[in-house]
Design an enzyme around this catalytic site. Structure first.
Site, PDB file in Angstrom:
ATOM      1  CG  HIS A  40      -1.719   1.210   1.424  1.00 32.36           C
ATOM      2  ND1 HIS A  40      -2.569   1.774   0.499  1.00 32.36           N
ATOM      3  CD2 HIS A  40      -1.714   2.042   2.495  1.00 32.36           C
ATOM      4  CE1 HIS A  40      -3.064   2.899   0.997  1.00 32.36           C
ATOM      5  NE2 HIS A  40      -2.561   3.079   2.210  1.00 32.36           N
ATOM      6  CG  HIS A  64       0.555   7.070   4.340  1.00 28.51           C
ATOM      7  ND1 HIS A  64       1.064   6.099   3.540  1.00 28.51           N
ATOM      8  CD2 HIS A  64      -0.749   6.766   4.517  1.00 28.51           C
ATOM      9  CE1 HIS A  64       0.108   5.236   3.236  1.00 28.51           C
ATOM     10  NE2 HIS A  64      -1.008   5.624   3.817  1.00 28.51           N
ATOM     11  CD  GLU A  68      -2.670   7.618  13.477  1.00 28.59           C
ATOM     12  OE1 GLU A  68      -3.883   7.419  13.351  1.00 28.59           O
ATOM     13  OE2 GLU A  68      -2.168   8.186  14.451  1.00 28.59           O
ATOM     14  CG  ASP A  69      -1.838   1.768  10.833  1.00 31.89           C
ATOM     15  OD1 ASP A  69      -2.549   2.211  11.755  1.00 31.89           O
ATOM     16  OD2 ASP A  69      -2.134   1.860   9.627  1.00 31.89           O
ATOM     17  CG  ASP A 130      -3.954   6.992   1.906  1.00 34.77           C
ATOM     18  OD1 ASP A 130      -3.694   5.784   1.793  1.00 34.77           O
ATOM     19  OD2 ASP A 130      -4.576   7.470   2.880  1.00 34.77           O
ATOM     20  CG  ASP A 251     -18.642  15.021 -24.784  1.00 36.51           C
ATOM     21  OD1 ASP A 251     -19.661  14.300 -24.680  1.00 36.51           O
ATOM     22  OD2 ASP A 251     -18.233  15.750 -23.860  1.00 36.51           O
TER      23      ASP A 251
HETATM   24 MN    MN Z   1      -2.990   4.679   3.846  1.00 35.96          MN
END
Ligand code: MN
Length: 570
Positions: A40, A64, A68-69, A130, A251
């Protein structure tokens, strides 16, 4: 070069180190799809790299989710990568705390907040990358979550990208959300439209050489002539306005001509109109009058060979890049102009922020109609960017407060009762004093205790009128209660005791000897490990007498501690 290759070839570069740290930190973690978690952040970094963003953004993409994880702390990250990358990671984390639950009132606040938090646009780019990857892999999530995330993408992130002129990103996000939000329509559209796309594309491919030949005859050599298929989500929106009749969408696939400069754009348009009759009312000059989000191009619909309608779009290469990538393209140009490789510090990005504000001003002008945009923007800047903060509830709702506001202000804004009974606060899961100054993007959790009353000390630090009024009102009520002679006058004693025969009786005797009466009593046992507590309600509010009594009770063998509280009148 892909991010993976960069990391392998330059292991000591910022990207190389971020790659390793993220890969190790997420080792063993899996996504719901079963893929290793690291796929990811790596995919996000590759997306950011394809948008030509700088090292710091790509590193932030890789890192990122690390704070947090995983076990890695903010401090470690800061030490290893410095304040710039940290700033970007923090920004993305803040944005991730906000959850859109589809309420009308939330939409505008959320978009404003996202812009306010993205003082550095790179935060928004990382967040969009993300979201892009999460949408591409949304199938793996449970249906309930799919719906929520697709809705948030469709109503918040895609319009935001659109507002910043990032057409292709906005378009892809809408398309990715569409099957989750409108599964039936999606199936219908794909079965119906596919054949039409096919035949339109075949037709355009047949006539493209004729168009090119016409241009050549007028001395114009286009840089490229290719085909743009309308995206499904936007086709569906358009079909709704055309009685769902796909024959009327000229279009569906358009011919796109890229030329070297603006003059040639107009020359090409003239050449085409001399050869094929244009459809009245369909000539659009978005070069002279760009769309509010900055989109520039010439559009025309001609009656082409075989008497069929053809939409043609003419633009320069620069326009094309800006149309597709909007502010991201602009950001890149600026960076190249300023010498390229050195990543900009957040402060140096003020120019881009101005650009966002300009876009927003256009937007307001177009949507709001008659507002004096200058004045309006001025008030908006003060209200929303300078003097306001956006705090988030644990449910993801946004509470807008004046700068300097505290957890107490926050509590009263949620509900007066939460304010009144507030005893503590956590910000991003850490305990803070009630006088703590909240910052935008922080998640605030208020701890309450039943029957608690607001403290007058809070008046020293609260910032909002609503909090001040409630605290004062509570003080007034308390004074009234104390002054009211008819009100029942009671005190609650709490005595922590050991399980000892006769102790309860001894306590009662001490109370009786002090000439006080027991209104009620109960023994509270909360667990095997905690000592039992005797709670006694006494029919007096004489503080001196009670304090003497507490002293005597504490001396009784088997009493561990004792305290009291004056009960408010009902
Ligand atoms: Mn993420």
């Amino acid at each position: 070069m892909t991010v993976k290759e960069t990391a392998r070839r330059f292991p000591q570069s910022t990207i190389g180190r971020a790659y390793r740290v993220a890969e190790q930190a997420h080792a063993g973690q899996k996504r719901l799809s079963g893929d290793p978690y690291f796929t990811h952040p790596l995919a996000i970094a590759e997306i950011l790299s394809s948008w030509h963003l700088d090292e710091a953004s790509i590193a932030a993409g890789l890192l990122h989710d690390v704070v947090e994880d995983t076990k890695i702390t903010r401090e470690e990250l800061l030490k290893e990568f410095g304040p710039e990358v940290m700033f970007l990671v923090d920004g993305v984390t803040k944005l991730s705390r906000v959850k859109y639950r589809g309420t009308e009132a939330q939409v505008e606040n959320l978009r404003k907040m996202i812009l306010a938090l993205s003082q550095d646009l790179r935060v928004l780019f990382v967040k969009l990358a993300d979201r892009m990857h999460n949408m591409r892999t949304l199938k793996a999530l449970p249906p309930q979550k799919q719906k929520r995330i697709a809705l948030e993408t469709d109503e918040i992130y895609a319009p935001l990208a659109h507002r910043l002129g990032m057409q292709s990103i906005a378009g892809e996000l809408h398309d990715l959300a569409f099957p989750f939000l409108y599964p039936k329509e999606d199936r219908w559209l794909k079965s119906t439209a596919a054949a039409h796309y096919e035949s339109r594309l075949g037709y355009l491919k047949r006539i493209a050489p004729q168009i090119e030949e016409t241009l050549n005859r007028h001395g114009i050599t286009p840089l490229s002539v290719d085909f743009r298929a309308k995206r499904y989500a936007s086709l569906y929106q358009k079909l709704k306005r055309y009685d769902m009749n796909i024959e009327r969408i000229y279009d569906l696939v358009a011919l796109r001509i890229i030329v070297s400069d603006v003059t040639t754009c107009y020359a090409a348009l003239g050449a085409i109109h001399q050869t094929w009759r244009p459809l009245p009312g369909r000539i659009k000059d978005y070069i002279a009058m760009p769309k509010p989000n900055g989109y520039r191009s010439l559009h025309t619909t001609i009656i082409g060979p075989e008497q069929k309608f053809v939409e043609i779009q003419i633009r320069t290469k620069e326009m094309h890049e800006e149309n597709e990538n909007g502010i991201a393209a602009h950001w890149l140009y600026e960076q190249r102009k300023s010498g390229g490789v050195i990543p900009k510090s957040p402060k140096q990005l003020t120019e881009e922020v101005k650009w966002v504000q300009q876009l927003r001003r256009w937007q307001e002008k177009y949507q709001g109609g008659n507002v004096d945009s200058g004045e309006f923007l001025e008030s908006m800047k003060i209200d929303f960017l300078k003097d306001r903060i956006f705090a988030i509830t644990p449910h993801g709702d946004i509470i807008i407060l004046p700068a300097g506001a505290t957890p107490v202000d926050f509590a009263y804004h949620i509900h007066s009762e939460i304010g009144d009974t507030c005893v503590g606060a956590k910000v991003n899961d850490r305990f803070v004093p009630l006088s703590y100054e909240l910052q935008s993007g922080e998640m605030v959790e208020i701890l309450t205790q039943k029957n608690k009353k607001p403290s007058q000390d809070w008046l020293k630090f609260v910032r909002t009128g609503i909090a001040r009024d409630h605290i004062k009102a509570a003080a007034k009520a308390k004074r009234h209660a104390l002054a009211d002679k008819r009100a029942p006058i009671r005190t609650e004693l709490k005595v922590i005791i050991e399980d000892r025969p006769g102790l309860s009786k001894n306590i009662a005797v001490v109370i009786a000897r002090s000439h006080m009466n027991i209104v009620s009593r109960e023994l509270v046992v909360t667990g095997k490990q905690t000592p039992p507590i005797e709670r006694l309600v006494i029919g007096t509010n004489d503080k001196t007498k009670i304090e003497k009594l507490i002293g005597k009770i504490k001396k009784l063998p088997g009493v561990r501690d004792a305290g009291y509280e004056l009960l408010p009148s009902e």
